[in-house]
Design an enzyme around this catalytic site. Structure first.
Site, PDB file in Angstrom:
ATOM      1  N   GLY A  31       4.223   3.985  -0.992  1.00 20.37           N
ATOM      2  CA  GLY A  31       4.601   4.794  -2.147  1.00 20.37           C
ATOM      3  C   GLY A  31       5.288   3.979  -3.235  1.00 20.37           C
ATOM      4  O   GLY A  31       5.083   4.238  -4.429  1.00 20.37           O
ATOM      5  N   ALA A  81       0.819  -1.215   0.000  1.00 16.99           N
ATOM      6  CA  ALA A  81       0.000   0.000   0.000  1.00 16.99           C
ATOM      7  C   ALA A  81       0.853   1.266   0.000  1.00 16.99           C
ATOM      8  O   ALA A  81       0.333   2.374  -0.048  1.00 16.99           O
ATOM      9  CB  ALA A  81      -0.923  -0.010   1.213  1.00 16.99           C
ATOM     10  N   HIS A 108      24.237   0.216  -1.091  1.00 15.75           N
ATOM     11  CA  HIS A 108      23.180   1.135  -1.508  1.00 15.75           C
ATOM     12  C   HIS A 108      23.030   2.253  -0.480  1.00 15.75           C
ATOM     13  O   HIS A 108      22.025   2.347   0.205  1.00 15.75           O
ATOM     14  CB  HIS A 108      21.854   0.377  -1.709  1.00 15.75           C
ATOM     15  CG  HIS A 108      20.706   1.307  -1.983  1.00 15.75           C
ATOM     16  ND1 HIS A 108      20.632   2.088  -3.120  1.00 15.75           N
ATOM     17  CD2 HIS A 108      19.604   1.622  -1.252  1.00 15.75           C
ATOM     18  CE1 HIS A 108      19.540   2.836  -3.069  1.00 15.75           C
ATOM     19  NE2 HIS A 108      18.910   2.573  -1.946  1.00 15.75           N
ATOM     20  N   ASP A 145      20.291   2.633  -8.275  1.00 12.22           N
ATOM     21  CA  ASP A 145      21.578   3.326  -8.434  1.00 12.22           C
ATOM     22  C   ASP A 145      22.059   3.245  -9.885  1.00 12.22           C
ATOM     23  O   ASP A 145      22.630   4.185 -10.423  1.00 12.22           O
ATOM     24  CB  ASP A 145      22.627   2.728  -7.486  1.00 12.22           C
ATOM     25  CG  ASP A 145      22.184   2.830  -6.038  1.00 12.22           C
ATOM     26  OD1 ASP A 145      21.572   3.848  -5.684  1.00 12.22           O
ATOM     27  OD2 ASP A 145      22.429   1.873  -5.264  1.00 12.22           O
TER      28      ASP A 145
HETATM   29  P1  NAI Z   1       5.871   4.124   2.432  1.00 12.04           P
HETATM   30  O1  NAI Z   1       5.827   4.562   3.847  1.00 12.04           O
HETATM   31  O2  NAI Z   1       5.152   4.934   1.411  1.00 12.04           O
HETATM   32  O3  NAI Z   1       5.358   2.629   2.306  1.00 12.04           O
HETATM   33  C1  NAI Z   1       5.784   1.605   3.124  1.00 12.04           C
HETATM   34  C2  NAI Z   1       4.599   0.721   3.392  1.00 12.04           C
HETATM   35  O4  NAI Z   1       5.036  -0.399   4.170  1.00 12.04           O
HETATM   36  C3  NAI Z   1       3.490   1.415   4.185  1.00 12.04           C
HETATM   37  O5  NAI Z   1       2.265   1.257   3.490  1.00 12.04           O
HETATM   38  C4  NAI Z   1       3.495   0.673   5.515  1.00 12.04           C
HETATM   39  O6  NAI Z   1       2.212   0.617   6.103  1.00 12.04           O
HETATM   40  C5  NAI Z   1       3.976  -0.698   5.063  1.00 12.04           C
HETATM   41  N1  NAI Z   1       4.448  -1.596   6.121  1.00 12.04           N
HETATM   42  C6  NAI Z   1       5.141  -1.301   7.238  1.00 12.04           C
HETATM   43  N2  NAI Z   1       5.340  -2.420   7.962  1.00 12.04           N
HETATM   44  C7  NAI Z   1       4.779  -3.436   7.292  1.00 12.04           C
HETATM   45  C8  NAI Z   1       4.639  -4.829   7.510  1.00 12.04           C
HETATM   46  N3  NAI Z   1       5.158  -5.402   8.606  1.00 12.04           N
HETATM   47  N4  NAI Z   1       3.993  -5.575   6.590  1.00 12.04           N
HETATM   48  C9  NAI Z   1       3.488  -5.015   5.480  1.00 12.04           C
HETATM   49  N5  NAI Z   1       3.570  -3.694   5.222  1.00 12.04           N
HETATM   50  C10 NAI Z   1       4.208  -2.923   6.106  1.00 12.04           C
HETATM   51  O7  NAI Z   1       7.438   4.004   2.034  1.00 12.04           O
HETATM   52  P2  NAI Z   1       8.059   3.867   0.562  1.00 12.04           P
HETATM   53  O8  NAI Z   1       8.368   5.210   0.039  1.00 12.04           O
HETATM   54  O9  NAI Z   1       7.235   2.940  -0.234  1.00 12.04           O
HETATM   55  O10 NAI Z   1       9.488   3.186   0.931  1.00 12.04           O
HETATM   56  C11 NAI Z   1       9.539   1.879   1.460  1.00 12.04           C
HETATM   57  C12 NAI Z   1      10.972   1.501   1.788  1.00 12.04           C
HETATM   58  O11 NAI Z   1      11.773   1.455   0.593  1.00 12.04           O
HETATM   59  C13 NAI Z   1      11.676   2.500   2.711  1.00 12.04           C
HETATM   60  O12 NAI Z   1      12.438   1.792   3.659  1.00 12.04           O
HETATM   61  C14 NAI Z   1      12.600   3.247   1.772  1.00 12.04           C
HETATM   62  O13 NAI Z   1      13.715   3.783   2.440  1.00 12.04           O
HETATM   63  C15 NAI Z   1      12.995   2.152   0.817  1.00 12.04           C
HETATM   64  N6  NAI Z   1      13.542   2.611  -0.466  1.00 12.04           N
HETATM   65  C16 NAI Z   1      14.502   1.830  -1.055  1.00 12.04           C
HETATM   66  C17 NAI Z   1      15.079   2.180  -2.241  1.00 12.04           C
HETATM   67  C18 NAI Z   1      16.123   1.306  -2.855  1.00 12.04           C
HETATM   68  O14 NAI Z   1      16.756   1.750  -3.830  1.00 12.04           O
HETATM   69  N7  NAI Z   1      16.336   0.086  -2.405  1.00 12.04           N
HETATM   70  C19 NAI Z   1      14.699   3.429  -2.924  1.00 12.04           C
HETATM   71  C20 NAI Z   1      13.654   4.152  -2.268  1.00 12.04           C
HETATM   72  C21 NAI Z   1      13.118   3.750  -1.066  1.00 12.04           C
END
Ligand code: NAI
Length: 330
Positions: free
Chosen positions: A14, A12, A178, A151
């Site tokens: 971003g 759900a 990363h 990246d």
């Molecule tokens: P967000 O906050 O929009 O979405 C994260 C979702 O995970 C939320 O809907 C939240 O309710 C859910 N969530 C939390 N605990 C959970 C669980 N136990 N089970 C199921 N769902 C759960 O955050 P966004 O922007 O989607 O980022 C998510 C992660 O990805 C962050 O840690 C961010 O730092 C990371 N990220 C990694 C990148 C990469 O290159 N590897 C690039 C950008 C972000």
């Protein structure tokens, strides 16, 4: 070729939403199970109206077992993203436990699944997943990946901005980890002596932009999170590439991934002995069982060696922190 079940944990969010949208269009996926905290049934209902064969179901945290059972691949973008001024490491306290609990669910319900970790800090969350799977005796280093594709995607875009004659689809080799200094772009690998066409200031600026590109997005979103759409693109590219190899048997698919080096001991033994690292992002060729081959670190320039020298101690700290989070709690 039988299409498979893919689970998105954090669907759900971003990243989770656009990633699910992109994966819904794949004929390699028979069932997309969307796991949220309370539920992801709204997202699932919405996506299920798209006229592709892939079935979509929504699940809440208390339905984690049914969501994960039978999974071929589990993608994890669950957790909290950065706000301005935060490093990825600052997220550790918030995300380590979330990733650990999801890994516990995977060990219990789908121990043979491919696990693709997006949640930050990837340098530490991948060791967390591996340690949990190890503690359950189900760890296979060829099946756990930290997605560092963003990246590479950014590096390709930024290089093409510097020199528009280079097509943005040109692959740039990015190794290390990363986050910040651990992201090491190997621009010397680019054709036509690209790197020699840059002044030292231009090379410094481009390298810094690739290492800290995520900060541009965090700043521009003014507290509303970090990269989501570009990450969903990168995550889909990685997931679909892996499925092409593991499900459809395609050969020659290569992506950068942050992996446990034991996934290919033959090609990484010397590197591991020299650096003392267990995890590192390198180009990985996929096969039916996940990692088929880790491509050796190419010959690097003196400039890139200095970047590697800065990356290695930071990576060691990040890896130890992730591993200790599990070993200290058992
Ligand atoms: P967000 O906050 O929009 O979405 C994260 C979702 O995970 C939320 O809907 C939240 O309710 C859910 N969530 C939390 N605990 C959970 C669980 N136990 N089970 C199921 N769902 C759960 O955050 P966004 O922007 O989607 O980022 C998510 C992660 O990805 C962050 O840690 C961010 O730092 C990371 N990220 C990694 C990148 C990469 O290159 N590897 C690039 C950008 C972000």
């Amino acid at each position: 070729m039988s299409p498979v079940k893919v689970v998105i944990c954090g669907a759900a969010g971003g990243i989770g939403q656009p990633l699910s949208l992109l994966l819904k269009q794949s004929d390699l996926i028979a069932h997309l199970a969307l796991l949220g905290v309370v539920t992801a049934s709204g997202i699932a209902a919405d996506l299920s109206h798209i006229n592709t064969k892939c079935k979509v179901t929504g699940h809440g945290k208390d339905q984690i077992d049914e969501a994960l059972q039978g999974a071929h691949t589990v993608v994890i973008p669950a957790g909290v993203p950065r706000k301005p001024g935060m490093t990825r490491d600052d997220l550790f306290k918030l995300n380590a436990g979330i990733v650990r609990d999801l890994a516990e669910g995977i060990a219990k319900n789908c121990p043979k699944a491919f696990v693709l970790v997006i949640s930050n800090p990837v340098n530490s969350t991948v060791p967390i997943v591996c340690q949990v799977l190890k503690s359950h005796g189900v760890f296979n280093p060829s099946k756990v990946f930290g997605i560092s594709t963003l990246d590479v995607v950014r590096a390709s875009s930024f290089v093409s901005e510097v020199n528009p004659a280079i097509d943005p689809s040109t692959r740039v080799t990015v190794v290390g980890g990363h986050s910040g200094v651990t992201i090491v772009p190997l621009l010397s690998q680019l054709p036509n002596n690209f790197v020699d066409s840059l002044s030292r200031d231009q090379l410094d600026a481009l390298t810094h932009r690739i290492q800290y590109g995520g900060d541009e997005v965090v700043k521009a979103k003014k507290g509303a999170g970090s990269a989501t759409l570009s990450m969903a693109y990168a995550g889909a590219r990685f997931t679909l590439g892996l499925l092409q190899a593991t499900v459809a048997g395609k050969t020659g698919v290569v992506e950068s991934a942050y992996v446990h080096l034991d996934a290919d001991k033959e090609n990484t033994a010397a590197f591991k002995a020299k650096t003392g690292l267990d995890y590192f992002a390198l180009d990985v060729e996929f096969g039916r069982e996940g990692v088929s081959r880790i491509l050796k670190l190419p010959k690097v320039s003196r400039y890139e060696q200095a970047l590697l020298d800065a990356a290695i101690p930071e990576l060691k700290t990040n890896i130890a922190k992730g591993a200790a989070f599990i070993t200290d709690s058992v």
